[in-house]
Design a protein around this motif. Structure first.
Motif, PDB file in Angstrom:
ATOM      1  N   LEU A  99      70.370  44.229   8.642  1.00  0.00           N
ATOM      2  CA  LEU A  99      69.921  43.978   9.799  1.00  0.00           C
ATOM      3  C   LEU A  99      68.594  44.946   9.709  1.00  0.00           C
ATOM      4  O   LEU A  99      67.399  44.700  10.232  1.00  0.00           O
ATOM      5  CB  LEU A  99      70.664  44.198  11.152  1.00  0.00           C
ATOM      6  N   GLU A 100      68.685  46.131   9.499  1.00  0.00           N
ATOM      7  CA  GLU A 100      67.602  47.260   9.560  1.00  0.00           C
ATOM      8  C   GLU A 100      66.598  47.127   8.341  1.00  0.00           C
ATOM      9  O   GLU A 100      65.314  47.235   8.697  1.00  0.00           O
ATOM     10  CB  GLU A 100      68.161  48.584   9.546  1.00  0.00           C
ATOM     11  N   HIS A 101      66.992  46.699   7.392  1.00  0.00           N
ATOM     12  CA  HIS A 101      66.253  46.946   6.090  1.00  0.00           C
ATOM     13  C   HIS A 101      66.017  45.599   5.205  1.00  0.00           C
ATOM     14  O   HIS A 101      65.053  45.540   4.479  1.00  0.00           O
ATOM     15  CB  HIS A 101      67.052  47.788   4.906  1.00  0.00           C
ATOM     16  N   THR A 138      74.727  46.854   9.144  1.00  0.00           N
ATOM     17  CA  THR A 138      73.525  47.472   9.550  1.00  0.00           C
ATOM     18  C   THR A 138      72.176  47.465   8.550  1.00  0.00           C
ATOM     19  O   THR A 138      71.146  47.555   8.871  1.00  0.00           O
ATOM     20  CB  THR A 138      73.754  49.200   9.825  1.00  0.00           C
ATOM     21  N   ASN A 139      72.699  47.672   7.308  1.00  0.00           N
ATOM     22  CA  ASN A 139      71.613  47.800   6.113  1.00  0.00           C
ATOM     23  C   ASN A 139      71.122  46.463   6.207  1.00  0.00           C
ATOM     24  O   ASN A 139      69.549  46.442   6.015  1.00  0.00           O
ATOM     25  CB  ASN A 139      72.189  48.132   4.831  1.00  0.00           C
ATOM     26  N   ASP A 169      72.669  40.656  15.821  1.00  0.00           N
ATOM     27  CA  ASP A 169      71.863  41.840  16.490  1.00  0.00           C
ATOM     28  C   ASP A 169      73.033  43.091  16.367  1.00  0.00           C
ATOM     29  O   ASP A 169      74.027  43.001  16.380  1.00  0.00           O
ATOM     30  CB  ASP A 169      71.888  41.593  18.181  1.00  0.00           C
ATOM     31  N   ILE A 170      72.120  44.306  16.413  1.00  0.00           N
ATOM     32  CA  ILE A 170      72.911  45.654  16.095  1.00  0.00           C
ATOM     33  C   ILE A 170      73.898  45.741  17.146  1.00  0.00           C
ATOM     34  O   ILE A 170      74.778  46.231  16.889  1.00  0.00           O
ATOM     35  CB  ILE A 170      72.017  46.732  15.591  1.00  0.00           C
ATOM     36  N   ARG A 174      69.088  60.280   6.744  1.00  0.00           N
ATOM     37  CA  ARG A 174      69.530  58.858   6.443  1.00  0.00           C
ATOM     38  C   ARG A 174      69.569  58.747   5.239  1.00  0.00           C
ATOM     39  O   ARG A 174      69.492  59.629   4.091  1.00  0.00           O
ATOM     40  CB  ARG A 174      68.555  57.892   6.770  1.00  0.00           C
ATOM     41  N   ASP A 210      67.343  38.095  10.654  1.00  0.00           N
ATOM     42  CA  ASP A 210      67.847  37.621  11.817  1.00  0.00           C
ATOM     43  C   ASP A 210      69.396  37.349  12.139  1.00  0.00           C
ATOM     44  O   ASP A 210      69.997  37.656  13.170  1.00  0.00           O
ATOM     45  CB  ASP A 210      67.182  36.342  12.589  1.00  0.00           C
ATOM     46  N   GLU A 264      78.138  49.776   8.017  1.00  0.00           N
ATOM     47  CA  GLU A 264      77.125  50.077   7.033  1.00  0.00           C
ATOM     48  C   GLU A 264      76.415  48.953   6.364  1.00  0.00           C
ATOM     49  O   GLU A 264      75.349  49.034   6.276  1.00  0.00           O
ATOM     50  CB  GLU A 264      77.602  51.157   5.808  1.00  0.00           C
TER      51      GLU A 264
END
Length: 151
Positions: free
Chosen positions: A71-73, A68-69, A33-34, A118, A77, A65
């Protein structure tokens, strides 16, 4: 992927050489999780605790970075972060299941338009790293970074 391993010259915390590694120091971190990014950065910092504060920040930034990349893109999981310290370099591997459509990865990204809010993460990773590459193998994407250490 678990646990950590450290080899130090001395186990005596009063010894000035007690935080100087004799070989590699490593850690494996799982981020789901972030919200876990802060703890991930802290664990990475512990591997390079004797380095200059600015370099520690750069190492944390690169890891943040990449995680995050993923998890977000990446639509994943769980992200695995492996960090291995050698006397003058740090290897950082961020691995995540590659569940997206087949695509070509560009480890030399273009600069974003200055008006874009972004899109600077991989540019930052590339600028702060000695080397950066992406490898896709066995259903996983591996972002592999080597960073020099000036400790």
């Amino acid at each position: 992927m678990g646990g950590s391993e450290s080899v130090w010259k001395s186990d005596d915390p009063g010894d000035p050489d007690s935080r100087e590694p004799t070989s590699s120091t490593s850690d494996s971190i799982v981020v789901s999780d972030i919200e876990e990014l802060s703890a991930c950065r802290e664990r990475i910092s512990s591997v390079v605790a004797d380095c200059d504060a600015d370099r520690c920040f750069e190492i944390e930034l690169v890891a943040s970075e990449l995680v995050t990349n993923a998890l977000e893109h990446g639509g994943v999981d769980t992200v695995h972060v492996d960090v291995r310290r050698r006397p003058t370099e740090l290897d950082l591997v961020v691995a995540a299941a590659d569940t997206g459509p087949e695509r070509t990865y560009h480890p030399d990204p273009d600069l974003p338009d200055p008006q874009d809010a972004r899109g600077r993460g991989l540019v930052i990773v590339r600028a702060l790293s000695q080397s950066y590459r992406v490898r896709v193998e066995g259903g996983f994407r591996y972002d592999e970074v080597v960073m020099t250490l000036d400790c």
